[in-house]
Each structure stands twice: as structure tokens, then as C-alpha cells.
Design a protein around this motif. Structure first.
Motif, PDB file in Angstrom:
ATOM      1  N   GLY A 162       8.384   2.101   5.606  1.00 40.24           N
ATOM      2  CA  GLY A 162       8.007   2.070   4.192  1.00 40.24           C
ATOM      3  C   GLY A 162       6.520   2.139   3.926  1.00 40.24           C
ATOM      4  O   GLY A 162       6.081   1.857   2.808  1.00 40.24           O
ATOM      5  N   ALA A 163       5.707   2.535   4.922  1.00 47.89           N
ATOM      6  CA  ALA A 163       4.265   2.644   4.707  1.00 47.89           C
ATOM      7  C   ALA A 163       3.966   3.851   3.817  1.00 47.89           C
ATOM      8  O   ALA A 163       4.544   4.932   3.991  1.00 47.89           O
ATOM      9  CB  ALA A 163       3.539   2.785   6.043  1.00 47.89           C
ATOM     10  N   ASN A 164       3.034   3.698   2.853  1.00 48.95           N
ATOM     11  CA  ASN A 164       2.639   4.825   2.001  1.00 48.95           C
ATOM     12  C   ASN A 164       1.569   5.665   2.703  1.00 48.95           C
ATOM     13  O   ASN A 164       1.101   5.323   3.792  1.00 48.95           O
ATOM     14  CB  ASN A 164       2.157   4.333   0.629  1.00 48.95           C
ATOM     15  CG  ASN A 164       0.980   3.370   0.745  1.00 48.95           C
ATOM     16  OD1 ASN A 164       0.103   3.523   1.589  1.00 48.95           O
ATOM     17  ND2 ASN A 164       0.966   2.366  -0.125  1.00 48.95           N
ATOM     18  N   GLU A 165       1.167   6.775   2.087  1.00 50.62           N
ATOM     19  CA  GLU A 165       0.272   7.724   2.746  1.00 50.62           C
ATOM     20  C   GLU A 165      -1.093   7.111   3.047  1.00 50.62           C
ATOM     21  O   GLU A 165      -1.680   7.345   4.108  1.00 50.62           O
ATOM     22  CB  GLU A 165       0.107   8.984   1.877  1.00 50.62           C
ATOM     23  CG  GLU A 165       1.346   9.847   1.815  1.00 50.62           C
ATOM     24  CD  GLU A 165       1.812  10.311   3.184  1.00 50.62           C
ATOM     25  OE1 GLU A 165       0.967  10.643   4.033  1.00 50.62           O
ATOM     26  OE2 GLU A 165       3.038  10.335   3.418  1.00 50.62           O
ATOM     27  N   ALA A 166      -1.636   6.332   2.102  1.00 55.65           N
ATOM     28  CA  ALA A 166      -2.947   5.715   2.324  1.00 55.65           C
ATOM     29  C   ALA A 166      -2.898   4.731   3.502  1.00 55.65           C
ATOM     30  O   ALA A 166      -3.823   4.679   4.320  1.00 55.65           O
ATOM     31  CB  ALA A 166      -3.409   4.996   1.057  1.00 55.65           C
ATOM     32  N   THR A 167      -1.810   3.978   3.582  1.00 56.99           N
ATOM     33  CA  THR A 167      -1.664   3.032   4.700  1.00 56.99           C
ATOM     34  C   THR A 167      -1.463   3.779   6.006  1.00 56.99           C
ATOM     35  O   THR A 167      -1.947   3.350   7.062  1.00 56.99           O
ATOM     36  CB  THR A 167      -0.475   2.091   4.437  1.00 56.99           C
ATOM     37  OG1 THR A 167      -0.654   1.447   3.176  1.00 56.99           O
ATOM     38  CG2 THR A 167      -0.386   1.032   5.521  1.00 56.99           C
ATOM     39  N   LEU A 180      11.769  -5.301  12.610  1.00 57.07           N
ATOM     40  CA  LEU A 180      11.751  -4.031  11.883  1.00 57.07           C
ATOM     41  C   LEU A 180      12.573  -4.143  10.598  1.00 57.07           C
ATOM     42  O   LEU A 180      12.142  -3.706   9.527  1.00 57.07           O
ATOM     43  CB  LEU A 180      12.314  -2.922  12.775  1.00 57.07           C
ATOM     44  CG  LEU A 180      11.428  -2.474  13.946  1.00 57.07           C
ATOM     45  CD1 LEU A 180      12.234  -1.602  14.912  1.00 57.07           C
ATOM     46  CD2 LEU A 180      10.210  -1.710  13.448  1.00 57.07           C
ATOM     47  N   ALA A 181      13.764  -4.730  10.728  1.00 57.96           N
ATOM     48  CA  ALA A 181      14.619  -4.896   9.545  1.00 57.96           C
ATOM     49  C   ALA A 181      13.977  -5.836   8.525  1.00 57.96           C
ATOM     50  O   ALA A 181      14.013  -5.577   7.313  1.00 57.96           O
ATOM     51  CB  ALA A 181      15.985  -5.430   9.970  1.00 57.96           C
ATOM     52  N   ALA A 182      13.381  -6.933   9.020  1.00 55.40           N
ATOM     53  CA  ALA A 182      12.744  -7.889   8.112  1.00 55.40           C
ATOM     54  C   ALA A 182      11.572  -7.253   7.376  1.00 55.40           C
ATOM     55  O   ALA A 182      11.374  -7.489   6.173  1.00 55.40           O
ATOM     56  CB  ALA A 182      12.274  -9.114   8.894  1.00 55.40           C
ATOM     57  N   THR A 183      10.779  -6.441   8.094  1.00 54.67           N
ATOM     58  CA  THR A 183       9.652  -5.761   7.441  1.00 54.67           C
ATOM     59  C   THR A 183      10.144  -4.829   6.347  1.00 54.67           C
ATOM     60  O   THR A 183       9.528  -4.713   5.277  1.00 54.67           O
ATOM     61  CB  THR A 183       8.827  -4.984   8.483  1.00 54.67           C
ATOM     62  OG1 THR A 183       8.357  -5.886   9.483  1.00 54.67           O
ATOM     63  CG2 THR A 183       7.633  -4.292   7.828  1.00 54.67           C
ATOM     64  N   GLY A 184      11.267  -4.143   6.601  1.00 56.55           N
ATOM     65  CA  GLY A 184      11.847  -3.286   5.571  1.00 56.55           C
ATOM     66  C   GLY A 184      12.260  -4.080   4.344  1.00 56.55           C
ATOM     67  O   GLY A 184      12.069  -3.627   3.206  1.00 56.55           O
ATOM     68  N   ILE A 185      12.822  -5.280   4.550  1.00 54.90           N
ATOM     69  CA  ILE A 185      13.217  -6.137   3.424  1.00 54.90           C
ATOM     70  C   ILE A 185      11.985  -6.587   2.642  1.00 54.90           C
ATOM     71  O   ILE A 185      11.950  -6.528   1.409  1.00 54.90           O
ATOM     72  CB  ILE A 185      14.003  -7.360   3.943  1.00 54.90           C
ATOM     73  CG1 ILE A 185      15.343  -6.916   4.550  1.00 54.90           C
ATOM     74  CG2 ILE A 185      14.235  -8.370   2.822  1.00 54.90           C
ATOM     75  CD1 ILE A 185      16.076  -8.016   5.289  1.00 54.90           C
ATOM     76  N   VAL A 186      10.946  -7.015   3.369  1.00 57.33           N
ATOM     77  CA  VAL A 186       9.730  -7.527   2.727  1.00 57.33           C
ATOM     78  C   VAL A 186       8.985  -6.412   2.008  1.00 57.33           C
ATOM     79  O   VAL A 186       8.399  -6.632   0.939  1.00 57.33           O
ATOM     80  CB  VAL A 186       8.819  -8.207   3.773  1.00 57.33           C
ATOM     81  CG1 VAL A 186       7.516  -8.675   3.133  1.00 57.33           C
ATOM     82  CG2 VAL A 186       9.535  -9.384   4.421  1.00 57.33           C
ATOM     83  N   ALA A 187       9.005  -5.183   2.571  1.00 57.16           N
ATOM     84  CA  ALA A 187       8.258  -4.069   1.976  1.00 57.16           C
ATOM     85  C   ALA A 187       8.718  -3.777   0.554  1.00 57.16           C
ATOM     86  O   ALA A 187       7.933  -3.273  -0.267  1.00 57.16           O
ATOM     87  CB  ALA A 187       8.403  -2.820   2.846  1.00 57.16           C
ATOM     88  N   ARG A 188       9.965  -4.098   0.240  1.00 54.26           N
ATOM     89  CA  ARG A 188      10.470  -3.868  -1.122  1.00 54.26           C
ATOM     90  C   ARG A 188       9.803  -4.795  -2.134  1.00 54.26           C
ATOM     91  O   ARG A 188       9.858  -4.551  -3.345  1.00 54.26           O
ATOM     92  CB  ARG A 188      11.978  -4.084  -1.165  1.00 54.26           C
ATOM     93  CG  ARG A 188      12.764  -3.165  -0.247  1.00 54.26           C
ATOM     94  CD  ARG A 188      14.251  -3.224  -0.556  1.00 54.26           C
ATOM     95  NE  ARG A 188      15.041  -2.721   0.550  1.00 54.26           N
ATOM     96  CZ  ARG A 188      15.798  -3.458   1.343  1.00 54.26           C
ATOM     97  NH1 ARG A 188      15.869  -4.761   1.144  1.00 54.26           N
ATOM     98  NH2 ARG A 188      16.487  -2.934   2.335  1.00 54.26           N
TER      99      ARG A 188
END
Length: 456
Positions: free
Chosen positions: A120-125, A255-263
Motif C-alpha cells: 500500500g505504499a504510494n509513489e512518493a513513499t 505483512l498482513a498487519a501492515t496492510g490493515i494499518v495502512a488503511r
């Protein structure tokens, strides 16, 4: 009141664990110190570093799997009075582990765009991550070589040198971090990438010192390696692969937790990354025990001393539960000033404090779970270790985390993580009582004081 044998056992365990705990504290200081300096660059660089944390758990999981196999096989060979075989095993695992880690890191380097877009990282990140990724992976490989060397020392019951080396490399990193991140005088800093280069330089220096120390010890052998590989490869992989699986499960979970937090936003990812780095720092005594205890358990396993194994596990569990509960409660009460030291951004600071309030006391139960997994690997039950790890993460932790975030947003995230840790600890200890505890009770083996002195 504790028996003289238990007191002597506790004293020995303390002397073996303390150097590793101090060393782990210093080693984990790498990531925490890096994060503190990077937080001063802004929320986006901190979020970029936080996105690499679940990938770091993959790398650590593989190298820890190799380390567990090293400690288990070599300590068992020493317990069975087979020093020549222990030397051959030492050479094989260092060579094979180095090659396997290099292959893994090359694959991760090639998969960089895919990994972080999925997270879920954006382009700037992504631009910031790219600057950090190459030197960080190289530093991770040198760090893996260091860890394999530490595992060889631990297998031989020598924990002081690895502990000192971890402190040394951490201090070098601490000195280099501000220089390479922010720059000094006319020298322009490298920003986020500077943190990776500082770690790389520190690890290279540490590896050179460790190699010199290893050359003075008769722990390796160049003869008979092909024959030993044919005999021991299957046994090694039967320990290493399940151990890696049990260690990689946290990586998949991260990895799954980061995806949850990224929201929940970029600030949430930054706060979650800081909390994850602080978590490993807070449970350093547990990590020290998981490094110092398995070789002792392995030697006892090789000698058939099941009563000693049971006594060691009970003692270690009491230490973990009492220490982590007291420490967690104290640090939870100081969550706000602690978050202020770690985060520069007000929003990130508030989110981090919220996480710490709920999660810190629950690490006592997380520590029990880690202790059981470590013991299962050391005692030749790698499948049980994988089962306990799987239940902890995918039955207890992730469902509670996801449900908490869905019901209560970021606060629910912290509450869910804490509940998941508590459930995991209870489940792991129940598994130990059912499997390992019964084995210890069935054995009538009581070691003599002379045997205990030899093992100590």
C-alpha cells in the motif's frame, strides 16, 4: 522456597542470559535508534522505513531458522560427546547459511516494486524506499552472517562475546547515524539511505572482529564435510525448515498487519512501525532467554535429562511472566513521555502512546509463547513450534487485530493486538503443559550435582 538445585540453575541461566539480553538490547537499538533519527526527517521517511519492517521479519525469520538448527544440532553433538562432528556441522551451516541468505536477499531486491505496492505504499513513499532498499539489503546480509556466527558461539555455551559484539556494533551505528543521515559541516547527509549505510558499516566492522575471534577457536573443520552433509543435511533441514516456518509466520502476519494499518493512514503506519521496533526492545529479556536457553535444553536433550528440561522451562516462564508484566505496566504508565522521545510529529506521537497503553503489558504473554516455540525447536518438536506460532498469529493475533480495527479504529487496533497476545500466551502454555510438561513428569531422571556442575 526454591531448592538449592533450582537456585543454582537460576544463577547459571542468569549468567548465560544476561550477556545475550544486553547484546540483544544493543542490537535492537539499531532499528530503534534509526527510527528516532529518521522521525526527525518527517512522517513520510518514517513511514517508508516502517514499510520495510515486515520484510525485515522475513529476513530475520530465515536467519533465526538457521541459528536454531545450528544451536540444536551442535549442542546435541556436544552433549553426546561428539566434538569432531560438532566442528563439521559448524563449517557446513556457516557456508550453507551464508549462501542461502544471499540468494534470499537478491530475490527481495528484484521484487522491490511488487512488494511495496502490495503493502500500500504510494509513489512518493516508493521513491524513498528505493533509496533505502539497496544498502539496507546489503546490511541485512552482513548482519545475517554475524547472526550465524553468534549462533555458533551460543551452541558452544559462550554468550559473552556475542553480547559484547552486539553492543559494539550498536555503538558504531549510533555514532554514524546522525553523520550519515543529517551530515556534518560541509558533508551533506544522505537522509533515509544514510541510516542503512551506517548499519552496513557497523556490521562489517563487527564481522571482521567476530571472524578474528572465531579463528582462535577449534570449532570448525574443513575435512569430512561432504560425508557429514550427506548424513546430517536431512536432519538439519528437518529442524531448520520448520523453525524458519515458525519464524516466517510472524513475517506473513506483519505483512498482513501492515496492510490493515495502512488503511488508517500514513501517520498510523509510522506509529505502528515505531511500536513494532519498541516491542522487540521491550522484550529483550525474552529474546535473550530464547538465545541462551535452547543450547542448554539441547545438551540436556542429548544427555536424556528430561527432569532438568522441565525445571528449566518452569523457571524461565516465571522469569518472563513476572518481569514483562512489571515492566509493561511501568512503561504503559509512561506511554506519553515515551512516545514523545520516539516521535517528532504530534499525530504520530498520540497514536503511538495509544498503542503503548494497551500493548505493553500484554508482552508478558507474548513472551511465554516465544519461550514455548523456542523450546519446541530445541527439543526436536519443530512441527509443534510451527503449530504454536500459527495459532498465535492466525487464530489469536490477526483476527483480534482486524476485528479491533474494524470496530474501534486505531484504538481498537491496540486493544485487539493486546487481546491477541494474551490469548496466544495462554494457548502456548497450555500446549507446553500438555506435550512437554507430560514428558518431563514421566521421566524419573534426576541429575546429580556433578552432572549439573558440568552442564553449568
Amino acid at each position: 522456597m526454591a531448592s538449592p538445585q533450582t537456585r543454582e540453575m537460576g544463577k547459571t541461566l542468569w549468567h548465560q542470559t544476561l550477556p545475550m539480553a544486553v547484546g540483544v538490547m544493543a542490537l535492537l537499538g539499531f532499528n530503534l535508534i534509526d527510527s528516532i533519527f529518521i522521525a526527525r526527517l518527517g512522517t513520510q521517511p518514517l513511514a517508508a522505513q516502517s514499510f520495510t519492517f515486515p520484510v525485515a521479519t522475513v529476513i530475520i525469520g530465515v536467519q533465526v531458522g538457521f541459528g536454531i538448527a545450528i544451536a540444536a544440532l551442535i549442542s546435541r553433538a556436544l552433549g553426546a560427546d561428539e566434538p569432531a562432528r560438532a566442528r563439521r556441522l559448524g563449517s557446513l551451516v556457516l557456508l550453507g547459511g551464508s549462501a542461502a541468505m544471499l540468494l534470499l536477499l537478491v530475490v527481495l531486491w528484484l521484487l522491490e516494486p511488487i512488494i511495496f505496492r502490495l503493502l500500500g505504499a504510494n509513489e512518493a513513499t516508493m521513491v524513498l524506499i528505493h533509496q533505502y532498499w539497496g544498502p539496507w539489503l546489503l546490511a541485512s546480509w552482513i548482519g545475517a552472517l554475524l547472526y550465524l556466527g553468534y549462533s555458533l558461539f551460543r551452541a558452544h555455551g559462550e554468550t559473552r562475546l556475542p553480547g559484547r559484539m552486539m553492543v559494539l556494533t550498536s555503538l558504531i551505528n549510533l555514532v554514524l547515524d546522525p553523520v550519515l543521515i543529517f551530515g556534518v559541516g560541509p558533508f551533506k547527509g544522505w537522509g533515509l539511505a544514510g541510516a542503512a549505510w551506517a548499519t552496513l558499516i557497523a556490521f562489517v566492522i563487527g564481522l571482521l572482529v567476530l571472524a578474528k575471534s572465531l579463528s582462535r577457536r577449534d570449532w570448525l573443520s574443513a575435512s569430512g564435510l561432504r560425508q557429514e552433509a550427506g548424513v546430517s543435511l536431512t536432519r538439519f533441514m528437518s529442524i531448520a525448515l520448520p523453525a524458519m516456518a515458525s519464524q516466517l509466520l510472524p513475517a506473513v502476519s506483519a505483512l498482513a498487519a501492515t496492510g490493515i494499518v495502512a488503511r488508517l493512514g500514513e501517520a498510523a503506519v509510522a506509529a505502528w512501525g515505531l511500536a513494532a521496533r519498541l516491542e522487540t526492545f521491550v522484550i529483550l529479556v525474552v529474546l535473550g532467554l530464547t538465545m541462551s536457553l535452547p543450547p542448554w535444553l539441547g545438551r540436556s536433550f542429548g544427555a536424556g535429562h528430561w527432569q532438568e528440561i522441565r525445571a528449566l522451562m518452569n523457571l524461565a516462564a516465571r522469569v518472563v511472566l513476572v518481569w514483562q508484566l512489571v515492566l509493561g505496566i511501568v512503561l504503559s504508565a509512561a506511554a506519553m513521555p515515551l512516545a514523545g522521545l520516539l516521535a517528532g510529529n504530534e499525530e504520530v506521537r498520540s497514536m503511538l502512546a495509544m498503542l503503548l497503553h494497551f500493548m505493553l503489558p500484554s508482552y508478558a504473554f507474548l513472551g511465554i509463547c516465544m519461550l514455548v516455540v523456542s523450546a519446541c525447536n530445541a527439543l526436536g518438536w519443530p512441527r509443534r513450534a510451527v503449530t504454536v506460532s500459527f495459532m498465535r498469529l492466525f487464530v489469536c493475533y490477526l483476527p483480534c487485530l482486524s476485528l479491533g480495527a474494524w470496530l474501534g479504529g486505531f484504538m481498537g487496533l491496540g486493544i485487539g493486538a493486546a487481546i491477541g497476545n494474551v490469548l496466544a500466551g495462554v494457548l502456548a502454555w497450555w500446549s507446553y503443559r500438555r506435550i512437554l510438561g507430560d514428558k518431563g513428569r514421566e521421566s524419573g531422571d534426576m541429575i546429580s550435582s556433578q552432572q549439573h556442575e558440568r552442564l553449568s
